[in-house]
Scaffold this motif. Sequence first.
Motif, PDB file in Angstrom:
ATOM      1  N   GLN A 366       0.866  -1.209   0.011  1.00 28.00           N
ATOM      2  CA  GLN A 366      -0.201   0.004  -0.027  1.00 28.00           C
ATOM      3  C   GLN A 366       1.098   1.342  -0.037  1.00 28.00           C
ATOM      4  OE1 GLN A 366      -3.841  -0.526   2.525  1.00 28.00           O
ATOM      5  NE2 GLN A 366      -2.244  -1.353   3.743  1.00 28.00           N
ATOM      6  N   GLU A 381      -7.282  -1.316   3.497  1.00 30.59           N
ATOM      7  CA  GLU A 381      -7.487  -1.892   4.667  1.00 30.59           C
ATOM      8  C   GLU A 381      -6.770  -1.181   5.956  1.00 30.59           C
ATOM      9  OE1 GLU A 381      -6.526  -6.201   4.467  1.00 30.59           O
ATOM     10  OE2 GLU A 381      -4.272  -5.687   4.581  1.00 30.59           O
ATOM     11  N   THR A 382      -7.284  -1.441   6.957  1.00 38.53           N
ATOM     12  CA  THR A 382      -6.805  -0.760   8.185  1.00 38.53           C
ATOM     13  C   THR A 382      -5.369  -1.493   8.453  1.00 38.53           C
ATOM     14  OG1 THR A 382      -8.978  -0.628   9.303  1.00 38.53           O
ATOM     15  CG2 THR A 382      -6.876  -0.773  10.762  1.00 38.53           C
ATOM     16  N   THR A 383      -4.294  -0.725   8.484  1.00 38.36           N
ATOM     17  CA  THR A 383      -2.842  -1.011   8.737  1.00 38.36           C
ATOM     18  C   THR A 383      -2.237  -0.126   9.942  1.00 38.36           C
ATOM     19  OG1 THR A 383      -2.956  -1.496   6.615  1.00 38.36           O
ATOM     20  CG2 THR A 383      -0.755  -1.286   7.456  1.00 38.36           C
ATOM     21  N   ASN A 384      -1.369  -0.667  10.551  1.00 44.33           N
ATOM     22  CA  ASN A 384      -0.476  -0.069  11.921  1.00 44.33           C
ATOM     23  C   ASN A 384       0.909  -0.129  10.845  1.00 44.33           C
ATOM     24  OD1 ASN A 384      -0.139   0.800  14.559  1.00 44.33           O
ATOM     25  ND2 ASN A 384       1.304  -0.716  14.461  1.00 44.33           N
ATOM     26  N   PHE A 385       1.289   1.177  10.729  1.00 44.64           N
ATOM     27  CA  PHE A 385       2.375   1.316   9.899  1.00 44.64           C
ATOM     28  C   PHE A 385       3.693   1.609  10.985  1.00 44.64           C
ATOM     29  CE2 PHE A 385      -0.440   2.732   6.537  1.00 44.64           C
ATOM     30  CZ  PHE A 385      -0.123   1.653   5.532  1.00 44.64           C
TER      31      PHE A 385
END
Length: 656
Positions: A366, A381-385
Amino acid sequence: MIKHICILLLLFSSILGYSQQIQDCNTWANFTTRTLRGIAIGNIAITGQHLTIEAEINPSVQYTLNSSGDIVSKHAWPADCNYLLRPDRGQITLTNGVHYSTPPICATLQGKTYHVAMTYDGEELVFYRNGIRMSSIKCSGNLIQNNWNTVIGTVATQNSLAESYTGYINEVRIWNVTRTQNQIFSNMITPLTNPTSESGLLAYYRFNSLKNLQGNTAFDGTLSEAITYPVPVPSCILADNGCPSLDCNLTSTFDIDQDICDPAHFKLANTTSNVVSYLWRFGDNIANQTTPNTEVKYQESGIYTISLKVSDNNGCSGTTSKSVSATVLPNVIENTSEEICKGQTVTLVSSISDQNTQYRWTPTLQLSNSNQRTTIATMEETTNFHLSVEKENGCQYDADVLITVPDAAKFAMTPTDSTVCNGKGVTLLAVGGDSYEWQDNEGNILGKDASLDVVPSKSETYKVDISNTKCGERASLSSTINVFPETSLSIAVSNTIDCANPSAQLYVKDGRNVVWETNETLTPNGNNAVIKPTKTTTYSAKIEDKYGCPYEVSYTQVVAFDPSSSLFFIPSAFTPNGDGKNDIFIIISNVAMNKFSLRIFNRYGQLVFNSQNQEHGWNGRYKNELQPTGTYIYEVVGNSSFCGEYHKKGTIVLIR
């Protein structure tokens, strides 16, 4: 200022050998020999974290170190010591089970007069001689409690000659407050003038008597046979301490190591020698520390003062302070957590922009790139970077940012098509959006909130337009609310209420779950009820129809009794001819009478029949003789508890 200078001069004069005259030389107690008993003064328990014990002493024997006798004792052994004052130390035990004693100082001299005292303030136990601080020990906690009586001149258990004191004692003072050194020094040679009003004073003794001069008689003393009082003390002059002066020129030193990668973080190391306690202070409302080495991290940039106070075994202490400049680094990622729609983009930026800095963003899916300070994420989609940064100087930093992609909007409306009772409200609720608009059948706008309260009088269809404006989603939903038809419900009665029928049954046709309103003349019987009114009364009930819709109905029972029309049946003629038909003139009633009387007279007014029994009638005879055909007069009197008094006269025809 002059007062403080004078006090300091007095302190130093005492240390250098200048002696002071005590004011009370004649009211001492003389412990002439070692005794098991001493002077018992009651259970003077001191609780919490504050005490002061004082006394004037003059030993009659030459004591050596660790063999000096007990001056004031509330102890049995080291683990059970509320307090103990000796000529060379003070001792306590705390609730943590640890026994503390100030380091013993030099022994007292035979025939010399001294003032001794001990204090505890929750942080330190201190021993004074002649008002001079001689030794101390750090300790903290609450004083242990025991049931021993406090004793002057020996151990509280009164069972050890080894701990008994031989010599003179006076001016014993027991406090539940921590007296300052200035208070102790200023009052050590002068009797207390107002002991009953001294704050924190529990007991006070001058031995012209054994009474507690503080006023609490429960702490009056009990005498042992080996003690005499009042007697003069051999020397009225405070002696020199006989102890070397303490050198308290103590200075704390410590090193500071500022973290190059986190300049708000400091490591601190004590470098002072021969000390036993430490107190670090950091400012900025950060909790103090008591370890030799410690560290501190400030939450805001600024100039702060770090100080270290150290103490040694002699009670000497010293403090050094240093200033530090703290710099709080910004967050490694400039972005904060946020929510965006699926397919939209967000630019992620690191706050560290130094040259020759390495960046690593993960996960890489992404992202437009993963090794630059700035990257663009196209969100599916929901992501913790996670970002890892390494600067040229080797400092490494890590941080995370959560980007939330909400699920596709789930629009819904409740209730779906349903039916309600006439006049009953219903709340319509729509979910899944951030904008709503309600309309009726004709397109009239009814509201723009997520919920709508309606009270339909007929079947009605309601529509709501729901929008998720952030992500551009919308939907139109509808619900038809039908209304049950009205039911005609009423209360019916089984019979008329009269003198013959004082009760009746109420019932509801086509109703269920009947709840009758309380009335003393009504007895519920399921959906029915039995009533017995004595006056016109209205009865009410709450009823559900076959749809479960609630109704309230009522019925009024009129009560207007006419005893003459309903109490008795009186025949107009009878035929006493022995054929078994109508041979007896009797008055018939289905109502029980409290009183009844029937009298019959012939045409001449002669009484031919008299009865008080409702079941007895006239057989047409008088004195057992047949009476002639003709008209006779009757008089009937009756009384019913329900219908009241009944009185009637009439005629009856006798036919043969």
